[in-house]
Design a protein around this motif. Structure first.
Motif, PDB file in Angstrom:
ATOM      1  N   ALA A 192      -4.564   2.354   1.486  1.00  0.00           N
ATOM      2  CA  ALA A 192      -3.527   2.609   2.493  1.00  0.00           C
ATOM      3  C   ALA A 192      -4.110   2.793   3.881  1.00  0.00           C
ATOM      4  CB  ALA A 192      -2.714   3.844   2.104  1.00  0.00           C
ATOM      5  N   THR A 193      -5.308   3.354   3.970  1.00  0.00           N
ATOM      6  CA  THR A 193      -5.881   3.673   5.274  1.00  0.00           C
ATOM      7  C   THR A 193      -5.953   2.471   6.208  1.00  0.00           C
ATOM      8  OG1 THR A 193      -7.127   5.519   4.316  1.00  0.00           O
ATOM      9  CG2 THR A 193      -7.902   4.654   6.425  1.00  0.00           C
ATOM     10  N   THR A 209       0.826  -1.213   0.000  1.00  0.00           N
ATOM     11  CA  THR A 209       0.000   0.000   0.000  1.00  0.00           C
ATOM     12  C   THR A 209       0.862   1.266   0.000  1.00  0.00           C
ATOM     13  OG1 THR A 209      -0.216  -0.162   2.409  1.00  0.00           O
ATOM     14  CG2 THR A 209      -1.972  -1.115   1.072  1.00  0.00           C
ATOM     15  N   GLY A 218      -3.248   7.745   4.174  1.00  0.00           N
ATOM     16  CA  GLY A 218      -4.308   7.358   3.251  1.00  0.00           C
ATOM     17  C   GLY A 218      -5.394   8.412   3.155  1.00  0.00           C
ATOM     18  N   GLY A 236       0.385   3.945  -2.900  1.00  0.00           N
ATOM     19  CA  GLY A 236       0.112   5.330  -2.524  1.00  0.00           C
ATOM     20  C   GLY A 236       1.178   6.277  -3.046  1.00  0.00           C
TER      21      GLY A 236
END
Length: 435
Positions: free
Chosen positions: A408-409, A226, A301, A230
């Motif tokens: 990503a979060t 991620t 994120g 990102g």
């Protein structure tokens, strides 16, 4: 308390590498600034000009990964000097008036090959001067160099191009790189926390044996995947703006080169402020022993998601007093991922493998530098008008930011993955950088 001599050297090194990154991104910006003049001289379409920009990145990812493996064999101070010399010399042939489009492509390929490893090797080098909890700010400062490079390049190289032609704009960037290399040859040195090279690479500080972990486990971790995605989206935004923002402001908004250069430069200053503010806040949180209210991945994120909204507004709103401010901060929120991704990757990787894994990260996200110029150039050329094409291109960019931010979060968790991989924090003993 004042800094120790080692601490002063740590920050001297950081500022020198800030200039290194500044020159690096000035090299990238010059073609975007000179785009209309180059397209006119060589009779290029936007798609063909996008291919010229993409040529810069054709070997970028490959060299980023390949040279990063050399960090286990060669001191990073030597690698940085070699790169600075190569990329500066690569630009000087364009001062020759007989150099044509083929020479431009060849020099951009060589330039990209020399600059590909710049970010991972510079970050790996500066991490040799700072403990884990202190690394976010110096890493952010290096990323500010990307923004500052554009901020300095836009008005300065714009003026050179206006008065002396685009060839001297390219040449001026090369001469600036040679000047940096001369200073680094005197001032550059390894940090006390640098990992060993040569036969001692992969050996722990106490000489007890290899501290490596399987690279496959690192690359398949949620944090690496991620973070790379990102950072790819963030680099896409940066590359798209470097290549096409000057042309967009001139052909769609209707500004001249000077106006476009000032606004692009001002937006780049705002980018730097965002990155530096994030680094200072992260440093303050680390010194207080807190990581903030959100995990690092969640925070980064959500900033990608916010940047997606800003790009959408920029693309769809014609009112300049709303459109232009989106460039001065909100769109830059995505660039925070460039800092966070690299510090997160450094956290889940043993020092002896840090240069290699950072190189792999750059090899992935730098693909955005290839895809973004080509994609936006193709979208604009295929549209009925440049205005419609640019709007569609910016909306594609916003969608990419949104998707990668939502991934990503929940999945970018460096502390969790470091614990799973058995990678401890950097030792608490070592260099006192500040007090």
């Amino acid at each position: 308390m004042p800094l120790s001599p080692a601490g002063r050297q740590a920050w001297t090194t950081t500022w020198l590498l800030l200039v290194f990154m500044l020159v690096n991104f000035a090299d990238k910006a010059v073609l975007g600034l000179a785009g209309p003049e180059i397209m006119k001289e060589f009779g290029l379409s936007r798609q063909e000009f996008g291919a010229a920009q993409a040529a810069f990145f054709s070997l970028f990812s490959l060299s980023a990964l390949g040279v990063s493996f050399l960090t286990r064999k060669i001191r990073t101070s030597v690698l940085l000097l070699t790169m600075g010399l190569l990329w500066s010399l690569a630009q000087l042939p364009m001062l020759w008036t007989a150099a044509g489009f083929g020479t431009l492509i060849a020099t951009r390929v060589l330039l990209g090959f020399a600059e590909g490893p710049a970010a991972p090797v510079a970050v790996h080098h500066v991490h040799g001067w700072f403990q884990q909890r202190e690394r976010t700010l110096p890493t952010a400062i290096l990323m500010v160099g990307a923004a500052a490079g554009v901020a300095v390049a836009a008005p300065t190289l714009g003026a050179v191009i206006s008065h002396f032609g685009w060839r001297w704009g390219v040449g001026a960037a090369g001469l600036a790189g040679l000047l940096w290399a001369a200073v680094w040859s005197v001032k550059g040195r390894e940090g006390p926390l640098s990992s060993p090279v040569g036969r001692r690479a992969g050996v722990t500080d106490d000489g007890s044996g290899a501290s490596d972990v399987p690279l496959r486990s690192v690359f398949l971790s949620g944090t690496f995947i991620t973070a790379a995605l990102g950072a790819f989206a963030a680099y896409w935004v940066m590359s798209a703006k470097l290549t096409w923002m000057p042309d967009y402001l001139r052909t769609v908004v209707g500004w001249d080169l000077k106006q476009a250069g000032v606004v692009v430069g001002g937006g780049a200053v705002a980018n730097g402020v965002v990155l530096l503010a994030h680094g200072l806040l992260a440093r303050r949180a680390a010194r207080r022993g807190t990581g903030g209210r959100l995990p690092v991945g969640a925070g980064a994120g959500l900033l990608l998601v916010a940047s997606s909204g800003a790009v959408t507004v920029f693309a769809t709103v014609d009112t300049l007093w709303i459109k232009v401010p989106m460039m001065f901060g909100p769109m830059a929120l995505a660039l925070v991922m460039m800092t966070v991704a690299q510090t997160a990757i450094a956290r889940i990787t043993p020092p002896s493998q840090r240069g290699v894994v950072l190189g792999a990260l750059v090899a992935v996200f730098a693909l955005g530098g290839i895809v973004a110029p080509l994609t936006l150039g193709w979208i604009v050329d295929a549209a009925a008008t440049p205005a419609i094409g640019y709007q569609n291109g910016w909306l594609v960019t916003a969608a990419l930011l949104l998707v990668t931010g939502l991934l990503a979060t929940p999945f970018m968790r460096p502390e969790r993955d470091a614990q799973r991989l058995g990678v401890p924090e950097s030792p608490t003993t070592g260099l006192p950088v500040s007090h």
